[in-house]
Every structure is written in structure tokens, then in C-alpha cells.
Write a protein that holds these residues in place. Structure first.
Motif, PDB file in Angstrom:
ATOM      1  N   SER A 161       0.832  -1.208   0.000  1.00  9.01           N
ATOM      2  CA  SER A 161       0.000   0.000   0.000  1.00  9.01           C
ATOM      3  C   SER A 161       0.869   1.262   0.000  1.00  9.01           C
ATOM      4  O   SER A 161       0.588   2.216  -0.731  1.00  9.01           O
ATOM      5  N   ILE A 162       1.928   1.261   0.788  1.00 15.41           N
ATOM      6  CA  ILE A 162       2.841   2.406   0.841  1.00 15.41           C
ATOM      7  C   ILE A 162       3.506   2.613  -0.515  1.00 15.41           C
ATOM      8  O   ILE A 162       3.616   3.742  -1.001  1.00 15.41           O
ATOM      9  N   VAL A 172       1.815   7.056  -6.723  1.00 10.91           N
ATOM     10  CA  VAL A 172       0.757   8.018  -7.067  1.00 10.91           C
ATOM     11  C   VAL A 172       1.204   9.437  -6.738  1.00 10.91           C
ATOM     12  O   VAL A 172       1.045  10.359  -7.543  1.00 10.91           O
ATOM     13  N   MET A 173       1.791   9.634  -5.554  1.00 10.61           N
ATOM     14  CA  MET A 173       2.235  10.969  -5.159  1.00 10.61           C
ATOM     15  C   MET A 173       3.330  11.490  -6.080  1.00 10.61           C
ATOM     16  O   MET A 173       3.327  12.665  -6.447  1.00 10.61           O
ATOM     17  N   GLU A 174       4.259  10.627  -6.463  1.00  8.70           N
ATOM     18  CA  GLU A 174       5.318  11.042  -7.383  1.00  8.70           C
ATOM     19  C   GLU A 174       4.718  11.479  -8.716  1.00  8.70           C
ATOM     20  O   GLU A 174       5.108  12.494  -9.291  1.00  8.70           O
ATOM     21  N   SER A 207       8.966   9.357  -0.073  1.00 14.59           N
ATOM     22  CA  SER A 207       9.238   8.293   0.886  1.00 14.59           C
ATOM     23  C   SER A 207       8.247   8.403   2.034  1.00 14.59           C
ATOM     24  O   SER A 207       8.193   9.428   2.711  1.00 14.59           O
ATOM     25  N   ILE A 208       7.474   7.346   2.225  1.00 22.24           N
ATOM     26  CA  ILE A 208       6.486   7.316   3.297  1.00 22.24           C
ATOM     27  C   ILE A 208       7.032   6.420   4.403  1.00 22.24           C
ATOM     28  O   ILE A 208       7.463   5.300   4.151  1.00 22.24           O
ATOM     29  N   GLY A 209       6.985   6.925   5.627  1.00 25.61           N
ATOM     30  CA  GLY A 209       7.467   6.150   6.761  1.00 25.61           C
ATOM     31  C   GLY A 209       6.607   4.925   7.003  1.00 25.61           C
ATOM     32  O   GLY A 209       5.385   4.991   6.964  1.00 25.61           O
ATOM     33  N   ASN A 229       8.157  12.221   3.178  1.00 29.33           N
ATOM     34  CA  ASN A 229       9.263  13.051   2.711  1.00 29.33           C
ATOM     35  C   ASN A 229       9.176  13.154   1.200  1.00 29.33           C
ATOM     36  O   ASN A 229       9.080  12.137   0.507  1.00 29.33           O
ATOM     37  N   VAL A 230       9.206  14.374   0.701  1.00 25.96           N
ATOM     38  CA  VAL A 230       9.120  14.630  -0.732  1.00 25.96           C
ATOM     39  C   VAL A 230      10.412  15.311  -1.161  1.00 25.96           C
ATOM     40  O   VAL A 230      10.757  16.374  -0.653  1.00 25.96           O
TER      41      VAL A 230
END
Length: 162
Positions: free
Chosen positions: A90-91, A97-99, A113-115, A122-123
Motif C-alpha cells: 500500500s505504501i 501516485v504521489m510522485e 518516501s512514506i514512513g 518526505n518529498v
């Protein structure tokens, strides 16, 4: 699970880790030799970031798969490993998607990067500077498209020649 199976499983994991380290060393040497000898540009920050992220996640998936295969489906270890694997998938999807969303705003490259154990995001933007307008656009896009609270988003410019 018997001690023999545990020893075999741990030996396999150590062997896979060693093979990954050797491949990493060999590929890093190949890249630097190619960059020095043929005039090819070295790998930029974003390519390196994605490669490292992928390698780390592949190692985590191997470990989770070994736990999943070693335990019966009704055990707590099995359930936790399956949940962790589903969370990682899921991460990975959310990061992709965010990128894509941020790239549509006009940035040449981006890494998200999602913790795994926190809500921090972090973008990393390929830009030598970020204006307030750019930052607001990124926050708004992520907030609307991904329903993310802006307090958890950290945006950092990283200038990498494309």
C-alpha cells in the motif's frame, strides 16, 4: 518449527543478504567505471534513491515471505507478516501516485518516501530552490488527491542534473 528448519531459514536469509551485497558492490563498480571511462554521467540522486529503496524493500519482502512460508496460517507470526507485507504494498502504491501527481505540476523528477512506522511523508523535488507558491501547490495536490494532513509532509529541494 524445528531447530533444523530455523537454522536452514536463517542461513538462507544470510546467504541472500550476502548475494545482494555482492551484486550491489559489483553494480556500483560497473557504474563508476562506465562513468569514468566512457563519458557517461553518473547516476543522479533520484535514480540512486529509487534503486536503494527497491533493494531494501526486496530484502524486506524476502524476509516476510520466509516468515509466511515458515509458519502455519493460524499463527500470530503469520498474520503479522501478511499484514506488514500488505502495508508495504500500500505504501509503495501511495508513493508512486504521489510522485506522479507532483511530476504533473511541472517538476522534472521527484521521489516520495512514506514512513513505515510513522505518518511522515518526505518529498524530494528536483529543484535548486522551492518557492512558497511551489510548496503550496505540492501541499494542495497531496492534500486533495491523497487526503494527507500537511503537517506530516516534508518537502526538500534536491538539485540533480537530468
Amino acid at each position: 518449527m524445528s531447530n533444523t528448519k530455523k537454522i536452514a531459514l536463517m542461513s538462507t536469509l544470510v546467504l541472500l543478504l550476502a548475494v545482494t551485497a555482492v551484486f550491489n558492490f559489483v553494480l556500483a563498480g560497473t557504474r563508476s567505471a562506465a562513468a569514468n571511462g566512457s563519458g557517461v554521467q553518473p547516476v543522479n540522486y533520484f535514480t540512486s534513491f529509487r534503486t536503494n529503496r527497491s533493494t531494501t524493500r526486496n530484502e524486506e519482502f524476502v524476509q516476510l515471505d520466509s516468515i509466511i512460508s515458515a509458519y502455519a496460517t493460524d499463527t500470530e507470526e503469520y498474520r503479522q507478516a501478511v499484514e506488514e507485507k500488505q502495508k508495504m504494498v500500500s505504501i509503495m502504491e501511495d508513493e508512486l501516485v504521489m510522485e506522479s501527481i507532483i511530476k504533473t505540476l511541472g517538476f522534472s523528477d521527484v521521489a516520495v518516501s512514506i514512513g513505515n512506522s510513522s505518518d511522515n511523508i518526505n518529498v524530494f523535488i528536483n529543484s535548486n530552490e522551492l518557492t512558497e507558491d511551489m510548496t503550496v501547490k505540492i501541499f494542495y495536490a497531496l492534500e486533495v488527491e491523497q487526503q494527507i494532513r500537511d503537517g506530516n509532509i516534508i518537502i526538500m529541494p534536491v538539485y540533480a542534473e537530468s
